[in-house]
Write an enzyme that holds these catalytic residues in place. Structure first.
Site, PDB file in Angstrom:
ATOM      1  CE  LYS A   1      -8.571   0.993   4.596  1.00 16.52           C
ATOM      2  NZ  LYS A   1      -9.481   0.102   3.853  1.00 16.52           N
TER       3      LYS A   1
ATOM      4  CD1 TRP B   1      -2.349   1.676   2.435  1.00 18.78           C
ATOM      5  CD2 TRP B   1      -2.843   1.574   0.268  1.00 18.78           C
ATOM      6  NE1 TRP B   1      -3.363   2.583   2.186  1.00 18.78           N
ATOM      7  CE2 TRP B   1      -3.684   2.535   0.856  1.00 18.78           C
ATOM      8  CE3 TRP B   1      -2.950   1.340  -1.110  1.00 18.78           C
ATOM      9  CZ2 TRP B   1      -4.622   3.266   0.128  1.00 18.78           C
ATOM     10  CZ3 TRP B   1      -3.904   2.059  -1.833  1.00 18.78           C
ATOM     11  CH2 TRP B   1      -4.719   3.002  -1.223  1.00 18.78           C
ATOM     12  N   GLY B   2       1.978   1.217   0.722  1.00 16.77           N
ATOM     13  CA  GLY B   2       2.867   2.371   0.753  1.00 16.77           C
ATOM     14  C   GLY B   2       3.418   2.714  -0.619  1.00 16.77           C
TER      15      GLY B   2
ATOM     16  NE  ARG C   1      -4.918 -10.025   6.884  1.00 14.33           N
ATOM     17  CZ  ARG C   1      -3.649 -10.187   7.257  1.00 14.33           C
ATOM     18  NH1 ARG C   1      -2.888 -11.051   6.618  1.00 14.33           N
ATOM     19  NH2 ARG C   1      -3.150  -9.498   8.256  1.00 14.33           N
TER      20      ARG C   1
ATOM     21  CE  LYS D   1     -11.723  -2.048   6.989  1.00 14.24           C
ATOM     22  NZ  LYS D   1     -10.945  -2.922   6.104  1.00 14.24           N
TER      23      LYS D   1
END
Length: 423
Positions: free
Chosen positions: A145, A21-22, A344, A278
């Site tokens: 997150k 993601w980075g 996941r 979530k």
């Protein structure tokens, strides 16, 4: 002197973190920095935790006659040579204005905007290294997150970073699967940033006086509100007027791409909570699909789960959380949908029911012993609510933890949902 519409200085941006993601966020930021030289320096630093790697055989750069494919080299050398993170984001071309840097201190030096994108367990150690190395007026955005939940409090990662470094940090979160974003498949995200008053270029007139005679010098204000709407303990330094103002428009310019649409809001707490809670609901959704109850049951779980997420935010961050963050933003409902479809947490919960084994056993088999974010968050949230006598007000989230513990079964989910209060 700068001409009208230009700035004497440009923002230097550093990405702290270079995983899947980075590297994807670095790609986005570097593309925009190059396209907007009036706002940003073109070179984007990306701090890389240095390790040895080779070009894998699956890479388009693989060449059995090349030393890069047969001998290990520093990962930063491979990234800067091939303009690709061959280990963590293979076969995705990175802009050549990304500079991979193994030195954290050097990569953040003189940076005015820091984008944090790394596993949350490394935050404290890396912030300790960065103290004294960053500009006192730097601003940040956390792409990490989740939240840190203890029996005493719910802490946002953005505020943990800000408190450690003495700077203001916002958050970015949404329905963003890194590989899909890297492949430039269309998606949306939410950036939450509540601009500190001392960064405003618009002085506020004092009440009852003429604006010309009594404008407040906002740059002398050091206080700002935290995510609970209270005065933060962190005292900020104003950014110099020679720099473009870090506001919603600038952050939209920094992160928005034709394939990565950005909505910028003020609600940092809501965006952060959405990214954490979530994962609990995704476990519940996985349980019901593992039971083969179908999409109607999963939709019901998501509806009730979203209501409990919203209620949690309003109950514990009442002065700052907006209901619309959960119901209208990518960081809320959209991220919940994605997590309950392909994340996941969802997949592992589904496997645990299908295989008739505990989710802890699935973690060992599928994740090499790593713990799912949903399982750890469910535990933390349960004990946080229990400490306040609020367990019964969030029956789906707390019931999911009790299923993980073996105190309840998946068959109890419909009755848990029936108990969930609306509001």
């Amino acid at each position: 002197m700068a001409t009208l519409g230009s700035h004497e200085q440009k923002h230097k941006v550093t990405i702290v973190g270079s995983g899947n993601w980075g590297s994807t966020i670095a790609k986005i930021v570097a593309e925009n920095a190059r396209e907007h030289p009036d706002l940003f320096q073109p070179e984007v630093q990306m701090w890389v935790y240095e390790e040895e790697a080779t070009v894998p055989q699956t890479s388009k750069h693989y060449d059995p006659s090349s030393k890069f494919s047969t001998q290990k080299h520093p990962l930063t050398k491979l990234i800067n040579h091939f303009h690709e993170n061959v280990k963590y984001l293979p076969n995705i071309a990175l802009p050549d204005n990304i500079i991979a840097n193994p030195s954290l201190v050097e990569s953040v030096k003189d940076s005015t905007i820091l984008v944090f994108n790394l596993p949350h367990q490394f935050i404290d150690g890396l912030c300790d290294q960065m103290k004294g190395a960053i500009l006192p007026y730097a601003r940040g955005v956390s792409c990490i997150k989740g939240v840190s939940v203890s029996s005493e409090d719910v802490a946002l990662f953005s505020e943990s970073i800000g408190a450690k470094l003495g700077i203001y940090v916002g958050a970015l979160s949404g329905a963003n699967i890194a590989n899909e974003v890297a492949l430039e498949k269309f998606c949306e995200t939410t950036v939450a940033y509540d601009p500190p008053p001392m960064d405003s270029r618009n002085p506020t007139p004092k009440e009852g006086r003429t604006p010309q005679a009594s404008q407040l010098d906002l740059t002398q204000i050091t206080e700002h509100k935290d995510a609970k709407g209270l005065t933060s303990k962190v005292r900020l330094t104003a950014q110099p007027p020679e720099l473009p103002e870090v506001n919603h428009k600038l952050l939209h310019t920094l992160f928005h791409r034709p394939y990565f649409h950005v909505h910028v809001i003020n609600d940092v707490a809501g965006v952060s909570l959405g990214g954490a809670l979530k994962n609990i609901i995704a476990l519940t959704a996985g349980f019901v699909i593992g039971k083969q109850w179908g999409d109607n049951a999963k939709a019901a779980v998501m509806r009730v789960g979203l209501l409990e997420m919203r209620k949690f935010g309003k109950m514990f961050f009442e002065n700052s959380v907006r209901t619309a963050t959960f119901t209208e933003e990518s960081a809320g409902v959209a991220d919940l949908i994605t997590s309950c479809s392909s994340g996941r947490n969802f997949r592992c919960a589904k496997m645990s029911v299908e295989r008739r084994i505990s989710i802890q056993e699935v973690e060992k088999e599928e994740l090499n012993g790593q713990m799912l974010q949903g399982t750890s968050t469910a535990q933390e949230v349960y004990h946080f609510l229990k400490e306040r006598g609020k367990v019964d007000e969030f029956p789906l989230m707390t019931g999911t933890y009790r299923i993980l513990k073996g105190e309840l079964s998946v068959d109890d989910i419909p009755s848990l949902m029936e108990k969930s209060p609306i509001g």
